[in-house]
Design a protein around this motif. Structure first.
Motif, PDB file in Angstrom:
ATOM      1  N   SER A  96       0.811  -1.632  -0.397  1.00  0.00           N
ATOM      2  CA  SER A  96      -0.123   0.588   0.199  1.00  0.00           C
ATOM      3  C   SER A  96       1.152   0.869   0.304  1.00  0.00           C
ATOM      4  O   SER A  96       0.758   1.715   1.171  1.00  0.00           O
ATOM      5  N   GLY A  97       1.914   0.984  -1.251  1.00  0.00           N
ATOM      6  CA  GLY A  97       2.465   2.763  -0.843  1.00  0.00           C
ATOM      7  C   GLY A  97       2.341   3.559  -1.244  1.00  0.00           C
ATOM      8  O   GLY A  97       2.455   4.583  -0.587  1.00  0.00           O
ATOM      9  N   HIS A  98       0.862   3.478  -2.046  1.00  0.00           N
ATOM     10  CA  HIS A  98       0.239   5.075  -2.223  1.00  0.00           C
ATOM     11  C   HIS A  98      -0.826   5.419  -2.086  1.00  0.00           C
ATOM     12  O   HIS A  98      -1.223   6.229  -1.050  1.00  0.00           O
ATOM     13  N   PHE A  99      -2.011   4.516  -2.008  1.00  0.00           N
ATOM     14  CA  PHE A  99      -2.743   5.247  -1.076  1.00  0.00           C
ATOM     15  C   PHE A  99      -3.229   4.886   0.389  1.00  0.00           C
ATOM     16  O   PHE A  99      -3.499   5.078   0.695  1.00  0.00           O
ATOM     17  N   GLY A 100      -2.518   3.643   0.733  1.00  0.00           N
ATOM     18  CA  GLY A 100      -2.548   3.393   2.170  1.00  0.00           C
ATOM     19  C   GLY A 100      -0.663   4.591   2.795  1.00  0.00           C
ATOM     20  O   GLY A 100      -1.260   4.467   4.029  1.00  0.00           O
ATOM     21  N   PHE A 134      -2.984  11.092  -5.767  1.00  0.00           N
ATOM     22  CA  PHE A 134      -4.023  12.166  -5.986  1.00  0.00           C
ATOM     23  C   PHE A 134      -5.089  11.809  -5.926  1.00  0.00           C
ATOM     24  O   PHE A 134      -5.620  13.122  -4.684  1.00  0.00           O
ATOM     25  N   ALA A 135      -5.950  10.918  -5.746  1.00  0.00           N
ATOM     26  CA  ALA A 135      -7.000  10.627  -5.635  1.00  0.00           C
ATOM     27  C   ALA A 135      -6.847  10.746  -3.478  1.00  0.00           C
ATOM     28  O   ALA A 135      -7.880  11.592  -3.260  1.00  0.00           O
ATOM     29  N   ARG A 136      -5.829  10.284  -3.141  1.00  0.00           N
ATOM     30  CA  ARG A 136      -6.040  10.363  -1.864  1.00  0.00           C
ATOM     31  C   ARG A 136      -5.475  11.465  -1.040  1.00  0.00           C
ATOM     32  O   ARG A 136      -6.366  12.115  -0.081  1.00  0.00           O
ATOM     33  N   LEU A 214     -16.770   9.839   3.397  1.00  0.00           N
ATOM     34  CA  LEU A 214     -16.258  10.889   4.403  1.00  0.00           C
ATOM     35  C   LEU A 214     -14.843  11.286   3.929  1.00  0.00           C
ATOM     36  O   LEU A 214     -13.687  10.593   3.951  1.00  0.00           O
ATOM     37  N   TYR A 215     -14.448  12.663   3.844  1.00  0.00           N
ATOM     38  CA  TYR A 215     -13.851  12.796   3.153  1.00  0.00           C
ATOM     39  C   TYR A 215     -12.541  13.551   4.658  1.00  0.00           C
ATOM     40  O   TYR A 215     -11.675  13.807   4.760  1.00  0.00           O
ATOM     41  N   ALA A 216     -13.024  13.811   6.434  1.00  0.00           N
ATOM     42  CA  ALA A 216     -12.045  14.402   6.448  1.00  0.00           C
ATOM     43  C   ALA A 216     -13.215  13.773   8.520  1.00  0.00           C
ATOM     44  O   ALA A 216     -14.705  14.266   7.892  1.00  0.00           O
ATOM     45  N   ILE A 217     -12.289  13.971   9.181  1.00  0.00           N
ATOM     46  CA  ILE A 217     -12.909  14.545  10.924  1.00  0.00           C
ATOM     47  C   ILE A 217     -12.247  14.779  11.158  1.00  0.00           C
ATOM     48  O   ILE A 217     -10.972  15.581  11.025  1.00  0.00           O
TER      49      ILE A 217
END
Length: 309
Positions: A96-100, A134-136, A214-217
């Motif tokens: 999970s180098g990128h998204f994680g 970019f998505a993350r 969910l975008y943020a907490i």
């Protein structure tokens, strides 16, 4: 501001323990949770994956590979996994180098202990656009993850990538990114656990809905080190954003204020105000304050999408 993140840590020798203590001494990026040796390595890794927490193994890559193998399932949900040898010579992201964010973890760890980050992801070593990063970073959900490889291949070949804004999915050879629009503002008494907070938010919103939208907490800055809130944000793979009392007070609107909360933290409504701040300009409250057992929650909708290219 964004808070520290929690990272699970396993070491297997005294030398490895010394390296861990060096790494986490006065580090502003991470809070370590060391392996509970009452749990088998298998159970500990399983728990880390189920809670979507990143893992740092201090030891041999082979140990890490065998430990995580049964739990690798989904590149958009798997835990970030990083390995460093016990002398701290090399730091290697292996899952999970990128998204994680494992590549980011590896670079940060290497910088802290003056080590060598061994990054093998093609887009990173060739310094080209990585669409999953970019998505993350911009708060998008990826609807067709099988297209990540296609886009990355085009980028590596130097081919032009086109971005099309549309309200509906187009049947084209491309990756479909949908902005996450929900922000949750949360206030809580000190020491509320991840389990308590998770059960609270999932009594209001379905878990899968939260994972997709969910975008943020967000909360007040005195909660920046609240472990339950940090874990909740990491579970859903979103930033945990905190704001000062002055920043929250500057938010315009008609809020359900609490004199008790104002006396303790300087502002009478944390959840609604922080939800709006995290959602950004032109945002609106879509769920007013809900309180339960020392916890409050409100939701806002992110209207204006600002993209960082």
């Amino acid at each position: 501001m964004k808070s520290k993140k929690i990272i699970r840590v396993a070491y297997f020798t005294d030398t490895g323990k010394e390296l861990a203590l060096k790494l986490f001494d006065d580090w502003d990026k991470a809070i370590p949770e060391y392996r509970n040796e009452q749990l088998s390595l298998n159970d500990w890794v399983q728990d880390s994956f189920e809670n979507h927490l990143p893992i740092l193994f201090i030891g041999a890559v082979g140990i890490a590979v065998r430990a995580i193998a049964p739990f690798v399932n989904n590149k958009l949900k798997d835990s970030a996994v990083v390995v460093t040898d016990e002398l701290g010579l090399n730091v290697i992201p292996i899952l999970s180098g990128h998204f994680g964010g494992a590549n980011d973890w590896a670079r940060a760890i290497a910088e802290k202990i003056d080590s060598n980050p061994v990054i093998t992801t093609a887009t990173d070593i060739n310094n080209v656009f990585a669409v999953d990063v970019f998505a993350r970073e911009n708060g998008f959900k990826i609807k067709n993850k099988e297209m990540i490889k296609v886009v990355s291949t085009k980028a590596l070949k130097g081919e032009k990538l086109n971005a099309i804004e549309t309200q509906e999915y187009l049947d084209i050879d491309g990756l479909w990114l949908v902005p996450k629009r929900l922000t949750l503002g949360i206030g809580c008494k000190k020491g509320k656990t991840f389990k308590e907070l998770f059960e609270f938010v999932t009594s209001v919103y379905d878990e899968e809905y939260l994972y997709d939208n969910l975008y943020a907490i967000s909360s007040i800055d005195v909660k920046a080190s609240e472990i339950g809130l940090i874990k909740l944000a990491q579970y859903f793979g979103v930033p945990f954003m905190t704001y000062s009392a002055d920043e929250l007070l500057a938010v315009e609107g008609d809020f359900n204020e609490s004199d008790f909360v104002k006396e303790n933290v300087g502002v009478g409504n944390v959840c609604e105000r922080s939800a709006l701040l995290a959602a950004g300009e032109e945002s609106t409250i879509i769920k007013e304050k809900k309180a339960f057992d020392g916890m409050t929650l409100a939701a806002a909708r992110r209207e204006k999408i600002v993209i960082d290219w």
